[in-house]
Design an enzyme around this catalytic site. Structure first.
Site, PDB file in Angstrom:
ATOM      1  N   CYS A 117     -43.515 -38.016 -29.446  1.00 42.94           N
ATOM      2  CA  CYS A 117     -44.489 -37.125 -29.320  1.00 42.94           C
ATOM      3  C   CYS A 117     -44.221 -35.971 -30.210  1.00 42.94           C
ATOM      4  CB  CYS A 117     -44.333 -36.613 -27.797  1.00 42.94           C
ATOM      5  SG  CYS A 117     -42.896 -36.206 -27.088  1.00 42.94           S
ATOM      6  N   GLU A 172     -37.188 -29.353 -25.482  1.00 43.28           N
ATOM      7  CA  GLU A 172     -38.119 -30.150 -25.951  1.00 43.28           C
ATOM      8  C   GLU A 172     -38.672 -29.478 -27.315  1.00 43.28           C
ATOM      9  OE1 GLU A 172     -40.149 -33.468 -23.717  1.00 43.28           O
ATOM     10  OE2 GLU A 172     -41.381 -33.853 -25.596  1.00 43.28           O
ATOM     11  N   GLU A 215     -36.868 -34.442 -18.255  1.00 42.62           N
ATOM     12  CA  GLU A 215     -37.507 -33.377 -19.220  1.00 42.62           C
ATOM     13  C   GLU A 215     -38.285 -31.957 -18.372  1.00 42.62           C
ATOM     14  OE1 GLU A 215     -40.084 -36.086 -21.121  1.00 42.62           O
ATOM     15  OE2 GLU A 215     -38.558 -36.429 -22.444  1.00 42.62           O
TER      16      GLU A 215
HETATM   17 ZN   LIG Z   1     -41.876 -34.234 -27.503  1.00 43.84          ZN
END
Ligand SMILES: [Zn+2]
Length: 661
Positions: free
Chosen positions: A417, A342, A326
């Site tokens: 998240c 993201e 990520e």
């Molecule tokens: Zn996230």
């Protein structure tokens, strides 16, 4: 109750006379009522659908029970990932913002019931981390045998940061100290453990810095600000990583660069590692820069911004190119199909760019913020408010499972998240529209809304009437309480001035009438006050209108919205010989469902032109662009944020140009 507490806390704060802070102050979301057809329905969907939907999923997945189990209120075992507490905190934060402007006794009582469980889960000394407290003798994977011994993996301080943000939001919305007291007790413990003369360390996942700054703002206690600064200053010093064997899912945390601790922050030259950690850190750095006036912090925040905006950002404002870890890629590593981008990184990008604007007062930060919010951020939630993107790619082939194993939006993720981050961003959005500095009020964004601001000399109401982002005509009605002299500073967006963002990463092709032109002409923005044209003297992205304002004075801004073609810096390999289409602040894409199923092979000719048409019943009402492909077939483009609301299919932003590349 609420007023007396607020007064007491404000009194504490004002003792800190001469304290430094951001030169510009945002006009709080509680003072801004959004009245348009674009944002008001989104805020309402977030309130009525998204927030209850996420709370329900938090219940079904054991995230709420984890608090009850840790608090001894029920029997059972901890479920899920070690950072799952934060999904509850973030949604409480969003629900609190919602409550602050939309009273709801049922939601208020529900939050009370959650907070009772959270308080029960707090250990007597203030420690709060259900993954450990639920069963201290048998620690969950990745949290270490003792408190804070595996911070590079455990997320203990990350959980704490989201708790602080939720607590401040809940206190400000309701006046209740219930969650704030839990947060302060936890922060007092953390401050007693970590510091220059105490245990050395820093969070493995940043966010506590922003949370501590909010605790400082609400209490006036400098200890919290000092701790936030300590955690940033400490990165890259005395780094002790818990190393997991290759093949372990925690092995990604073996690398200090992944968590931005490979060097002290002032020695870090570029944006690296996990993108969400990075932008949360940069946001915290901007807070410290503002609150301490530290030139070193300001320079470091500027350096990261130049690197991200100059070399590491997708046209949608998305950041963090790689699925792997990520993380950011190297300079100009900005793929399309495999772009990670993201949703949380876009939200962090909005936090960061707003802070950079409040620090420097330059509209170039708002150009990036607006681009991010209208494209790579709201793309993260479906139009119905209950399906989400974790990754926001710029191309889809209907095969690659880009969204945590799916080829389209998902109602939930094991690591969830992004949904909670959407739930808290959307209701806070009205706070991004206006700012003040002394006797100047800034119009940062064009959004149909009414704002009340106190300019010191005089309370002022501004009312914006506009169909933005579909039209660039804006009427701003100025309503000072009494006739008085002040400035209304109106942002002229970079896109309206022929500049997508600062720097050279993305540029518009020449407009019609100029060499190499394509598309319709851009007559450029105009500005009038009470019907009289005003020269467009743009300074740092704003036109400042200083005069004696009286009730019902009207500012008219017109930013024509021709369809523009964007070309990327040739250093971005995947975009060579390709163009992207924009109109106003929106990036467009072609989806298979509108274009005979296939779009990856689309080609446009150098003279392709596109016409804009508002379709009220389509995708909740959008302007679509229609034009001709190089082979003569009709192409329909839709706003990027609205893609993947109609099932799995191909999608493309950067379209090949015939005979180029
Ligand atoms: Zn996230």
């Amino acid at each position: 109750m609420m007023l007396s507490l607020m007064t007491a806390l404000t009194a504490v704060r004002s003792q800190d006379a001469g304290a430094k802070d951001y030169p510009l102050k945002p006009v709080s979301f509680t003072q801004v009522k959004v009245t348009d057809d674009f944002w008001a329905p989104r805020i309402e969907t977030n309130r009525a659908v998204t927030i209850p939907f996420i709370f329900k999923l938090c219940e079904e997945t054991g995230r709420i029970d984890n608090f009850a189990i840790a608090g001894g209120l029920m029997k059972g075992e901890y479920k899920g990932e070690r950072y799952n507490d934060t999904d509850v905190y973030k949604t409480i934060e969003g629900a609190s913002y919602s409550l602050a402007v939309h009273p709801d006794a049922g939601l208020d009582a529900y939050l009370d019931s959650l907070i009772a469980k959270i308080a029960a889960a707090q250990e007597p000394d203030g420690y709060l981390f259900t993954a450990r407290t639920a069963d201290p003798a048998h620690s969950q994977p990745g949290i270490g045998a003792e408190r804070w011994v595996e911070e590079n993996v455990s997320h203990e301080l990350y959980n704490a940061g989201h708790l602080y943000e939720a607590a401040v939001a809940h206190f400000q919305a309701t006046g209740k100290r219930t969650l704030l007291d839990v947060a302060l007790k936890n922060a007092d413990l953390v401050a007693s453990v970590f510091g220059p003369d105490k245990r050395h360390g820093f969070p493995g996942h940043q966010v506590i810095e922003m949370g501590l700054v909010k605790l400082f703002r609400v209490t006036g206690n400098r200890k919290y600000l000092d701790l936030a600064k300590y955690f940033l200053d400490q990165r890259g010093h005395d780094v002790k990583l818990t190393i997991y064997p290759p093949g372990s899912r925690f092995a990604i945390y073996n690398d200090a660069e992944q968590i931005q601790a490979h060097k002290p922050i002032f020695e870090q030259a570029e944006a690296v590692g996990h993108a969400v950690r990075a932008v949360y850190m940069y946001s915290g750095m901007a807070d410290i820069a503002a609150l301490t006036g530290s030139e070193e912090y300001i320079r470091a925040a500027d350096r990261f911004w130049d690197n991200v905006v100059g070399k590491k950002m997708s046209i949608t404002g998305g950041i963090g190119a790689r699925h792997e870890r990520e993380s950011f890629g190297v300079d100009y590593e900005l793929p399309n199909l495999t772009a990670y981008n993201e949703t949380c990184a876009s939200i962090g990008g909005a936090f960061w760019n707003l802070r950079m604007f409040l620090l420097h007062g330059d509209g170039k930060y708002l150009d990036v913020m607006e681009r991010t919010i209208y494209n790579g951020l709201i793309s993260g939630v479906s139009l119905d408010g209950k399906a989400f993107f974790y990754a926001n790619p710029l191309q889809a082939d209907a095969k690659f499972e880009f969204n945590q194993g799916l080829k389209t939006r998902a109602p939930w993720f094991e690591t969830a998240c992004c949904p909670g981050n959407i739930a808290r961003f959307i209701p806070s959005f009205p706070g991004y529209i206006y700012a003040t500095k002394g006797d100047t009020i800034y119009v940062n964004l064009f959004v149909g809304s009414t704002a009340k601001a106190d300019l010191g000399t005089c309370p002022v109401t501004l009312r914006q009437e506009t169909r933005y982002p579909w039209e660039g005509k804006v009427r701003i009605i100025v309503e000072p309480e009494k006739e008085s002299k002040f400035a209304v500073s109106v942002r002229i967006p970079g896109w309206a001035l022929g500049r997508p963002i600062d720097g050279t990463l993305y540029q518009y092709e020449p407009e019609a009438g100029k060499a190499g032109a394509r598309g319709t002409a851009n007559p450029g923005p105009t500005l009038k006050v009470n019907g009289t044209s005003v020269p467009l003297a743009v300074d740092k992205g704003f036109v400042s209108l200083e005069r004696v304002w009286k009730k019902a004075d009207v500012i008219e801004v017109d930013c024509p919205m021709p369809v523009r073609c964007v070309v990327a810096d040739a250093a971005i390999k995947g975009n060579r010989g390709r163009v992207a289409f924009e109109r106003g602040p929106l990036v467009y894409c072609a989806e298979g469902v509108d274009n005979g199923g296939r779009v990856l092979d689309l080609e446009v000719a150098g003279d392709s032109s596109f016409a804009a048409e508002f379709q009220p019943g389509f995708l909740n009402g959008v302007v679509v662009l229609k034009g001709k492909a190089a082979d003569g077939r009709t192409i329909t483009l839709v706003p990027y944020y609205a893609w993947s609301n109609r099932g799995i299919g191909e999608m493309i932003v950067w379209i090949k140009e015939r005979n180029k590349g």
